[in-house]
Structure formats: structure tokens, C-alpha cells
Design a protein around this motif. Structure first.
Motif, mmCIF file in Angstrom:
data_model
loop_
_atom_site.group_PDB
_atom_site.id
_atom_site.type_symbol
_atom_site.label_atom_id
_atom_site.label_comp_id
_atom_site.label_asym_id
_atom_site.label_seq_id
_atom_site.Cartn_x
_atom_site.Cartn_y
_atom_site.Cartn_z
ATOM 1 N N ILE A 84 0.844 -1.203 0.000
ATOM 2 C CA ILE A 84 0.000 0.000 0.000
ATOM 3 C C ILE A 84 0.875 1.247 0.000
ATOM 4 N N GLN A 85 1.943 1.218 0.785
ATOM 5 C CA GLN A 85 2.864 2.354 0.833
ATOM 6 C C GLN A 85 3.516 2.583 -0.531
ATOM 7 N N ASP A 86 3.974 1.524 -1.169
ATOM 8 C CA ASP A 86 4.633 1.649 -2.476
ATOM 9 C C ASP A 86 3.703 2.254 -3.520
ATOM 10 N N VAL A 87 2.483 1.775 -3.565
ATOM 11 C CA VAL A 87 1.512 2.257 -4.553
ATOM 12 C C VAL A 87 1.182 3.726 -4.327
ATOM 13 N N CYS A 88 0.956 4.098 -3.070
ATOM 14 C CA CYS A 88 0.573 5.485 -2.767
ATOM 15 C C CYS A 88 1.747 6.448 -2.932
ATOM 16 N N ALA A 89 2.937 6.019 -2.585
ATOM 17 C CA ALA A 89 4.111 6.874 -2.760
ATOM 18 C C ALA A 89 4.409 7.077 -4.248
ATOM 19 N N ALA A 90 4.177 6.049 -5.059
ATOM 20 C CA ALA A 90 4.449 6.145 -6.497
ATOM 21 C C ALA A 90 3.533 7.157 -7.176
ATOM 22 N N VAL A 91 2.306 7.298 -6.691
ATOM 23 C CA VAL A 91 1.372 8.239 -7.304
ATOM 24 C C VAL A 91 1.630 9.674 -6.834
ATOM 25 N N GLY A 92 2.367 9.843 -5.730
ATOM 26 C CA GLY A 92 2.744 11.185 -5.300
ATOM 27 C C GLY A 92 2.217 11.608 -3.944
ATOM 28 N N PHE A 93 1.659 10.695 -3.170
ATOM 29 C CA PHE A 93 1.176 11.032 -1.839
ATOM 30 C C PHE A 93 2.332 11.150 -0.856
ATOM 31 N N ASN A 94 2.115 11.931 0.189
ATOM 32 C CA ASN A 94 3.018 11.981 1.332
ATOM 33 C C ASN A 94 2.610 10.816 2.233
ATOM 34 N N VAL A 95 3.481 9.801 2.352
ATOM 35 C CA VAL A 95 3.119 8.538 2.985
ATOM 36 C C VAL A 95 3.992 8.273 4.196
ATOM 37 N N LEU A 96 3.390 7.692 5.220
ATOM 38 C CA LEU A 96 4.095 7.315 6.442
ATOM 39 C C LEU A 96 3.715 5.868 6.754
ATOM 40 N N LEU A 97 4.700 4.982 6.890
ATOM 41 C CA LEU A 97 4.437 3.576 7.197
ATOM 42 C C LEU A 97 4.705 3.324 8.667
ATOM 43 N N GLU A 98 3.722 2.778 9.361
ATOM 44 C CA GLU A 98 3.874 2.424 10.769
ATOM 45 C C GLU A 98 3.822 0.899 10.862
ATOM 46 N N LYS A 99 5.001 0.294 10.944
ATOM 47 C CA LYS A 99 5.141 -1.160 10.856
ATOM 48 C C LYS A 99 4.545 -1.905 12.044
ATOM 49 N N ASN A 100 4.623 -1.345 13.248
ATOM 50 C CA ASN A 100 4.229 -2.082 14.437
ATOM 51 C C ASN A 100 2.769 -1.886 14.834
ATOM 52 N N LYS A 101 2.015 -1.186 14.029
ATOM 53 C CA LYS A 101 0.602 -0.980 14.345
ATOM 54 C C LYS A 101 -0.207 -2.170 13.821
ATOM 55 N N MET A 102 -1.299 -2.461 14.532
ATOM 56 C CA MET A 102 -2.161 -3.581 14.142
ATOM 57 C C MET A 102 -3.604 -3.089 14.027
ATOM 58 N N TYR A 103 -4.329 -3.670 13.097
ATOM 59 C CA TYR A 103 -5.753 -3.378 12.988
ATOM 60 C C TYR A 103 -6.450 -4.044 14.170
ATOM 61 N N PRO A 104 -7.277 -3.316 14.916
ATOM 62 C CA PRO A 104 -7.855 -3.869 16.139
ATOM 63 C C PRO A 104 -8.695 -5.134 15.938
ATOM 64 N N ARG A 105 -9.355 -5.253 14.785
ATOM 65 C CA ARG A 105 -10.188 -6.435 14.552
ATOM 66 C C ARG A 105 -9.393 -7.626 14.044
ATOM 67 N N GLU A 106 -8.111 -7.440 13.789
ATOM 68 C CA GLU A 106 -7.281 -8.522 13.258
ATOM 69 C C GLU A 106 -6.910 -9.479 14.378
ATOM 70 N N TRP A 107 -7.324 -10.724 14.262
ATOM 71 C CA TRP A 107 -7.028 -11.716 15.295
ATOM 72 C C TRP A 107 -5.666 -12.361 15.078
ATOM 73 N N ASN A 108 -5.193 -12.368 13.843
ATOM 74 C CA ASN A 108 -3.907 -12.980 13.525
ATOM 75 C C ASN A 108 -2.785 -11.985 13.786
ATOM 76 N N ARG A 109 -1.821 -12.358 14.595
ATOM 77 C CA ARG A 109 -0.737 -11.448 14.982
ATOM 78 C C ARG A 109 0.532 -11.641 14.152
ATOM 79 N N ASP A 110 0.428 -12.311 13.019
ATOM 80 C CA ASP A 110 1.607 -12.535 12.179
ATOM 81 C C ASP A 110 2.133 -11.227 11.614
ATOM 82 N N VAL A 111 3.399 -11.243 11.228
ATOM 83 C CA VAL A 111 4.041 -10.054 10.664
ATOM 84 C C VAL A 111 3.361 -9.647 9.362
ATOM 85 N N GLN A 112 2.858 -10.619 8.625
ATOM 86 C CA GLN A 112 2.207 -10.343 7.346
ATOM 87 C C GLN A 112 1.014 -9.396 7.503
#
Length: 179
Positions: A84-112
Motif C-alpha cells: 500500500i505504501q509503495d503504490v501510494c508513494a508512487a502516485v505522489g502522496f506523502n506517505v508514512l508507514l507504521e510497521k508495528n501498528k495492528m488493525y484492532p479487529r485482526e485476530w492474527n498477529r503474524d508479521v504479514q
């Protein structure tokens, strides 16, 4: 503070009395100062005001209850935050990636499944940064449309097709030997 307060009606005067106190507390100069400070501190260009996109928003394996926000026919299979970061940065957005954040409804804690992308959608004056993307949904639809075209996705698909063909060939060979 009308006629009802003076005449009695204890319940009414108590309710009104609380309302008057609340109004007095909120109408002072202190409230105006804090509201002005809040308005100046939260401009759309602040990093805290960037929109958040979690991979679950674009995942066709998720239901709407699990967090998907776009139609399933436009969604992508297991997108990652870096894609998502690659696609948005390529189009010209100002993008910030936060690697350690998790979606609250996500039950799977894998790195993926980890990660969140923050994107600056609006400038200081409130206008969109990119006119072709006025809303967060337009950004999500664009990302979901473009992620399958990434080189990493097309190379993965090519590699898996070759392995399937090799596997099929060996199965045919085994079948011939048995006869």
C-alpha cells in the motif's frame, strides 16, 4: 431562569440549575482559548491528521464485519502495508508507514498482517493534495486496483505457475509408469 424556578417544582429547578452551571462553565474565556488552540493544532498537514489505511480494508479474504471497506470484487488478496505504501508513494502522496501498528479487529498477529499506512489526503487549506483522489475511498480503490500490478505480485504468480506445471508433469510421468 424563568417563572418555573421561582414557583417551585423541585425536579425542574434542579435540572435547570445543573444546565445553568454547565453553560457557565463552558462559556468562559478558557473554553474559547482551548477551542482556538485545538483548531490551530490540528491542521490537515499534521501527521496525526493523515488518513489511516490498514491492509484489512483492502483484503478480499475479509468480510465487512472483519474490516473490509471496499467491494469484494475490487479488493486484493492479502495486501501488505508495504505494498500500500509503495503504490501510494508512487502516485505522489506523502506517505508514512507504521510497521508495528495492528488493525484492532485482526485476530492474527503474524508479521504479514501488521502495519498501517498514513497518507496525507488534504493540504493545510483543506484542498486535496491530489485532485484525482478527493476521498479516502478513492485512495483505497486505487491502491486495490494497482497492487496486483506490482512486480512483486506478478513475479510471485509466475513462480507459482512454473512450480504447478512441474508438479503436473511429474504426476503424468508416474501415471504412465504404473500402466
Amino acid at each position: 431562569m424563568g417563572l418555573r424556578e421561582r414557583e417551585g417544582g423541585g425536579g425542574i429547578s434542579c435540572r435547570r440549575g445543573r444546565g445553568v452551571r454547565q453553560a457557565r462553565a463552558g462559556s468562559g474565556a478558557g473554553a474559547a482559548v482551548t477551542m482556538a488552540a485545538a483548531a490551530t493544532a490540528t491542521s490537515p498537514a499534521d501527521k496525526e491528521r493523515f488518513i489511516c489505511i490498514y491492509p484489512a480494508y483492502l483484503n478480499n479474504k475479509k468480510t465487512i464485519a472483519e474490516g473490509r471497506r471496499i467491494p469484494i470484487d475490487k479488493a486484493v488478496e492479502n495486501p501488505t502495508s508495504t505494498e500500500i505504501q509503495d503504490v501510494c508513494a508512487a502516485v505522489g502522496f506523502n506517505v508514512l508507514l507504521e510497521k508495528n501498528k495492528m488493525y484492532p479487529r485482526e485476530w492474527n498477529r503474524d508479521v504479514q498482517y501488521r502495519g498501517r499506512v498514513r497518507i496525507q489526503l488534504k493540504q493545510d487549506d483543506g484542498n486535496p493534495c491530489l485532485p484525482q483522489f478527493p476521498t479516502r475511498k478513492s485512495v483505497m480503490l486505487y491502491a486495490a486496483e494497482t497492487i496486483p500490478k506490482l512486480k512483486t505480485r506478478t513475479q510471485k504468480m509466475g513462480g507459482s505457475d512454473q512450480s504447478l506445471q512441474q508438479g503436473e508433469g511429474s504426476k503424468k510421468g508416474k501415471g504412465k509408469k504404473k500402466k
